[in-house]
Design a protein around this motif. Structure first.
Motif, PDB file in Angstrom:
ATOM      1  N   LEU A   1      -5.933  -8.864  -7.392  1.00  0.00           N
ATOM      2  CA  LEU A   1      -4.695  -9.171  -8.097  1.00  0.00           C
ATOM      3  C   LEU A   1      -3.519  -9.183  -7.134  1.00  0.00           C
ATOM      4  O   LEU A   1      -3.624  -8.701  -6.004  1.00  0.00           O
TER       5      LEU A   1
ATOM      6  N   ALA B   1     -15.048  -3.479  -3.135  1.00  0.00           N
ATOM      7  CA  ALA B   1     -14.525  -2.214  -2.607  1.00  0.00           C
ATOM      8  C   ALA B   1     -13.775  -1.447  -3.695  1.00  0.00           C
ATOM      9  O   ALA B   1     -12.777  -1.911  -4.232  1.00  0.00           O
TER      10      ALA B   1
ATOM     11  N   TYR C   1      -5.792   3.043  11.766  1.00  0.00           N
ATOM     12  CA  TYR C   1      -6.875   4.028  11.774  1.00  0.00           C
ATOM     13  C   TYR C   1      -7.317   4.463  13.174  1.00  0.00           C
ATOM     14  O   TYR C   1      -7.350   3.665  14.122  1.00  0.00           O
TER      15      TYR C   1
ATOM     16  N   ARG D   1       0.284  -7.516  -3.355  1.00  0.00           N
ATOM     17  CA  ARG D   1      -0.163  -8.338  -2.227  1.00  0.00           C
ATOM     18  C   ARG D   1      -0.283  -9.778  -2.711  1.00  0.00           C
ATOM     19  O   ARG D   1      -0.914 -10.034  -3.750  1.00  0.00           O
TER      20      ARG D   1
ATOM     21  N   GLU E   1       0.860  -1.189   0.000  1.00  0.00           N
ATOM     22  CA  GLU E   1       0.000   0.000   0.000  1.00  0.00           C
ATOM     23  C   GLU E   1       0.892   1.233   0.000  1.00  0.00           C
ATOM     24  O   GLU E   1       2.127   1.110   0.147  1.00  0.00           O
TER      25      GLU E   1
ATOM     26  N   GLU F   1      -2.132 -12.264  -2.678  1.00  0.00           N
ATOM     27  CA  GLU F   1      -3.486 -12.783  -2.403  1.00  0.00           C
ATOM     28  C   GLU F   1      -3.811 -13.914  -3.376  1.00  0.00           C
ATOM     29  O   GLU F   1      -3.157 -14.074  -4.399  1.00  0.00           O
TER      30      GLU F   1
ATOM     31  N   THR G   1       0.285   4.284   1.998  1.00  0.00           N
ATOM     32  CA  THR G   1       0.251   5.160   3.175  1.00  0.00           C
ATOM     33  C   THR G   1       1.542   5.132   4.010  1.00  0.00           C
ATOM     34  O   THR G   1       2.133   6.177   4.279  1.00  0.00           O
TER      35      THR G   1
ATOM     36  N   ARG H   1     -12.423  -1.676   8.900  1.00  0.00           N
ATOM     37  CA  ARG H   1     -11.233  -1.696   8.048  1.00  0.00           C
ATOM     38  C   ARG H   1     -10.206  -2.715   8.551  1.00  0.00           C
ATOM     39  O   ARG H   1     -10.085  -2.948   9.749  1.00  0.00           O
TER      40      ARG H   1
ATOM     41  N   GLU I   1      -2.924  11.537   0.753  1.00  0.00           N
ATOM     42  CA  GLU I   1      -2.650  11.582   2.190  1.00  0.00           C
ATOM     43  C   GLU I   1      -2.482  13.056   2.556  1.00  0.00           C
ATOM     44  O   GLU I   1      -1.690  13.760   1.925  1.00  0.00           O
TER      45      GLU I   1
HETATM   46  P1  HAM Z   1      -7.057  -0.882   1.261  1.00  0.00           P
HETATM   47  O1  HAM Z   1      -8.486  -0.979   1.658  1.00  0.00           O
HETATM   48  O2  HAM Z   1      -6.165  -2.006   1.645  1.00  0.00           O
HETATM   49  O3  HAM Z   1      -6.526   0.486   1.850  1.00  0.00           O
HETATM   50  O4  HAM Z   1      -6.962  -0.710  -0.301  1.00  0.00           O
HETATM   51  C1  HAM Z   1      -7.636   0.331  -0.979  1.00  0.00           C
HETATM   52  C2  HAM Z   1      -8.225  -0.174  -2.285  1.00  0.00           C
HETATM   53  O5  HAM Z   1      -7.214  -0.792  -3.086  1.00  0.00           O
HETATM   54  C3  HAM Z   1      -9.278  -1.258  -2.132  1.00  0.00           C
HETATM   55  O6  HAM Z   1     -10.530  -0.722  -1.782  1.00  0.00           O
HETATM   56  C4  HAM Z   1      -9.284  -1.872  -3.511  1.00  0.00           C
HETATM   57  O7  HAM Z   1     -10.034  -1.076  -4.421  1.00  0.00           O
HETATM   58  C5  HAM Z   1      -7.820  -1.792  -3.906  1.00  0.00           C
HETATM   59  N1  HAM Z   1      -7.162  -3.100  -3.664  1.00  0.00           N
HETATM   60  C6  HAM Z   1      -6.674  -3.567  -2.498  1.00  0.00           C
HETATM   61  N2  HAM Z   1      -6.177  -4.803  -2.659  1.00  0.00           N
HETATM   62  C7  HAM Z   1      -6.353  -5.141  -3.953  1.00  0.00           C
HETATM   63  C8  HAM Z   1      -6.042  -6.301  -4.758  1.00  0.00           C
HETATM   64  N3  HAM Z   1      -5.400  -7.358  -4.260  1.00  0.00           N
HETATM   65  N4  HAM Z   1      -6.386  -6.276  -6.067  1.00  0.00           N
HETATM   66  C9  HAM Z   1      -7.011  -5.208  -6.619  1.00  0.00           C
HETATM   67  N5  HAM Z   1      -7.323  -4.090  -5.911  1.00  0.00           N
HETATM   68  C10 HAM Z   1      -7.003  -4.045  -4.600  1.00  0.00           C
HETATM   69  C11 HAM Z   1      -5.247   0.931   1.722  1.00  0.00           C
HETATM   70  O8  HAM Z   1      -4.443   0.463   0.972  1.00  0.00           O
HETATM   71  C12 HAM Z   1      -4.952   2.158   2.536  1.00  0.00           C
HETATM   72  N6  HAM Z   1      -3.547   2.507   2.314  1.00  0.00           N
HETATM   73  C13 HAM Z   1      -5.896   3.294   2.181  1.00  0.00           C
HETATM   74  C14 HAM Z   1      -5.575   4.555   2.915  1.00  0.00           C
HETATM   75  C15 HAM Z   1      -4.866   5.613   2.463  1.00  0.00           C
HETATM   76  N7  HAM Z   1      -5.944   4.839   4.146  1.00  0.00           N
HETATM   77  C16 HAM Z   1      -5.466   6.051   4.498  1.00  0.00           C
HETATM   78  N8  HAM Z   1      -4.797   6.513   3.473  1.00  0.00           N
END
Ligand code: HAM
Length: 436
Positions: free
Chosen positions: A135, A295, A278, A126, A95, A128, A97, A273, A144
Motif C-alpha cells: 500500500l 514479508a 544495518y 511509500r 518508516e 509504491e 526507525t 535488507r 527500537e
Molecule cells: P521494512 O522492511 O521496510 O523495514 O518494513 C517492515 C515491514 O513493513 C515489512 O516487512 C512489511 O510487512 C511492512 N511494509 C513495508 N512496506 C509496505 C507497504 N508498502 N505496504 C504494506 N506493508 C508494508 C522498516 O521499515 C524498518 N524501519 C524496520 C526496522 C526497525 N529496522 C530496525 N528497526
C-alpha cells in the motif's frame, strides 16, 4: 450532479466492521511490548526529507522512488507546486526507525537512561505501485532498543523473540524467520569489495537495475527479485570470511541465544535488507500465504545510525511488522468475539422513547455501553438492530413496564427474561458489569 470523490490509490478505509480486528491487534501489540519492557512513543507523520535520505540510504528504493513529499509554504498552492524547492516542508514518514532516532537524539534520551526501549504503531507512507499487501499508506508496529548498553547478542535475540511471540499471540504459526549478519561498517565494506569481484564476470547478464546497483550499492543486487539475477546470486558463494572474528562470535552468540529460547530460524547468508543503516544482525519474517508481498516484518541492528544523525555513538536494534499483512495472514482466524455493546434499549411505542432515552443515560452512567433506536420501530426491527450490534442484553419498555415502573431485561446469549424494578436497576446493572 456533484462530483463524486474516491479514495487515493494504495490507501484504504478501515471500516467499522474491521475495527475489532485492528483493535485486537493493537491490544496484543501493546501487551506484548510492555511485557518486554518497551514504552510507547509517537512521532510526527512527516519529517525532514534528509532524515530518511541519510539513514535509509540514497540508493535505497524507498528514498529513490517512494518518498511522498509534503508541500507547504507562504505562496498559494499552484505556486508552491512550481517552486517546490523553497517550500518543501518534508516527506511523509516511510518508516519509524529514523524518526525515533531523531527524537532519541533531540530529547537527550542517552543522558537519562543507558537503554531506551521504545515501541510505536502508526501509519507509514511509500509511493509504491499498489498491489495486494503493498500500500501507499500502511501501518507498522515497531520497536527500537537504543542506548550505550544495547550492545548485547541477548538483546538481538530478545528483540527477535518479541517479534516472533507477537505474531504467535496474533494466532499466526506458518511464518518463517531468516537471519543473517552484515558485521561492522568495515566488514560491510569488505563484503562490497568481495561481491564486486565475484559478480563482475556476470555483470552484463544482470538486469539493468542491478548493473546500476553494481556501481552505486552492490549489496542491493542480493535483494533483486529478477529471476535471472536471483539465480546468478544463488550460484555465487560469498562465505563469511569477510567478517572479523568478533563479528562472527557476535552472530554465533545471537544464534545460540535464539536456540536457548527455542526460536526456529534459518541462517540465510543472502539476506541483506533494502535499507542502508544495518550492521551485524539482520532478520526477516515471511509468510508464504501472503503471496508475492510475503514479508510480515523485518529488522536488525544499526550501530552507527544514531551517531550518523548527529547523536552520541550508541548502538541500537529493532524491527517493524506490517499490520495490514498480519491481518491478511490472520484471514479472520482470530475473530474478536467481544460484544460490541452491553445493553440495547427498546421502546415498544413512540410515546415511551423519552423513558428509553433517560434509561440509556442511566445505563451509561453505570459504565456499561448502551444504545437504542431513536425512532421507535417495531419490536422485530429493534431486535434486529440489537443483534447487529451484538448486544449482550436488551431492555424493553412497553405499556406494562411503564405502568409497573419496571423494565424487561433479556439476556441475548441464553434468551432468559426477567422483570427488574426501576428502583433496583442500578444494583442490577452493577451486577452485569461484574459478569462482563
Ligand atoms: P521494512 O522492511 O521496510 O523495514 O518494513 C517492515 C515491514 O513493513 C515489512 O516487512 C512489511 O510487512 C511492512 N511494509 C513495508 N512496506 C509496505 C507497504 N508498502 N505496504 C504494506 N506493508 C508494508 C522498516 O521499515 C524498518 N524501519 C524496520 C526496522 C526497525 N529496522 C530496525 N528497526
Amino acid at each position: 450532479m456533484a462530483k463524486q470523490f474516491f479514495i487515493p490509490r494504495g490507501t484504504s478505509d478501515i471500516l467499522p466492521s474491521e475495527i475489532p480486528f485492528w483493535q485486537a491487534l493493537e491490544n496484543t501489540a501493546r501487551t506484548i511490548c510492555r511485557l518486554y519492557g518497551y514504552q510507547e512513543i509517537r512521532t510526527p507523520i512527516f519529517e525532514e526529507t534528509e532524515l530518511f535520505a541519510r539513514s535509509m540510504g540514497q540508493t535505497s528504493d524507498v528514498v529513490q522512488k517512494q518518498m511522498l513529499r509534503v508541500l507547504a509554504g507562504p505562496r498559494d498552492f499552484q505556486e508552491t507546486l512550481q517552486n517546490s524547492e523553497d517550500s518543501l516542508a518534508g516527506v511523509l514518514r516511510p518508516e519509524g526507525t529514523a524518526a525515533i532516532v531523531r527524537s532519541y537524539i533531540e530529547n537527550d534520551f542517552d543522558k537519562r537512561e543507558s537503554l531506551s526501549k521504545l515501541f510505536y504503531m502508526g501509519a507509514m507512507f511509500r509511493g509504491e505501485r499498489p498491489q495486494k499487501g503493498r500500500l501507499r499508506q500502511f501501518h507498522q508496529i515497531g520497536v527500537e532498543a537504543i542506548g550505550p548498553s544495547s550492545s548485547s547478542p541477548y538483546l538481538d535475540a530478545d528483540v527477535i523473540a518479541l517479534s516472533v511471540n507477537l505474531l504467535k499471540a496474533c494466532g499466526l504459526t506458518n511464518f518463517k524467520l531468516k537471519i543473517n549478519t552484515l558485521g561492522t561498517l568495515e566488514n560491510k565494506k569488505a563484503f562490497y569489495e568481495l561481491l564486486k569481484r565475484k559478480l563482475q564476470p556476470q555483470l552484463t547478464e544482470l538486469c539493468e537495475d542491478c548493473q546500476q546497483r553494481f556501481e552505486r550499492n552492490v549489496l542491493r543486487i542480493l535483494d533483486c527479485k529478477n529471476e535471472k539475477c536471483r539465480t546468478i546470486v544463488r550460484q555465487t558463494s560469498f562465505g563469511r570470511d569477510w567478517l572479523t572474528q568478533d563479528s562472527q562470535n557476535y552472530f554465533n552468540a545471537v544464534k545460540q541465544a535464539l536456540d536457548m529460547l527455542n526460536i526456529v530460524f534459518e541462517d540465510d547468508p543472502y539476506l541483506v535488507r533494502g535499507l542502508d543503516y544495518y550492521t551485524h544482525t539482520v532478520f526477516e519474517i515471511s509468510d508464504s500465504s501472503l503471496g508475492s508481498q510475503d514479508a510480515l516484518g523485518a529488522g536488525g541492528r544499526y550501530n552507527n545510525l544514531v551517531s550518523e544523525l548527529g547523536g552520541p555513538q550508541v548502538d541500537a536494534v529493532g524491527f517493524a511488522l506490517g499490520m495490514e499483512r498480519i491481518l491478511l495472514a490472520q484471514q479472520g482466524k482470530n475473530k474478536p468475539c467481544d460484544s460490541f455493546i452491553d445493553v440495547f434499549i427498546i421502546a415498544m411505542d413512540a410515546q415511551y422513547t423519552k423513558n428509553a432515552f433517560l434509561l440509556l443515560q442511566e445505563v451509561r452512567r453505570c459504565n456499561l455501553s448502551a444504545d437504542m433506536s431513536y425512532q421507535a420501530g417495531s419490536l422485530k426491527s429493534q431486535m434486529r438492530l440489537a443483534n447487529k450490534l451484538s448486544a449482550r442484553f436488551v431492555m424493553i419498555l412497553g405499556e406494562d413496564e411503564i405502568k409497573n415502573q419496571e423494565v424487561t431485561l433479556k439476556n441475548m446469549q441464553n434468551g432468559m427474561q426477567e422483570k427488574i424494578a426501576l428502583n433496583s436497576i442500578r444494583e442490577k446493572l452493577d451486577k452485569l458489569k461484574i459478569e462482563r
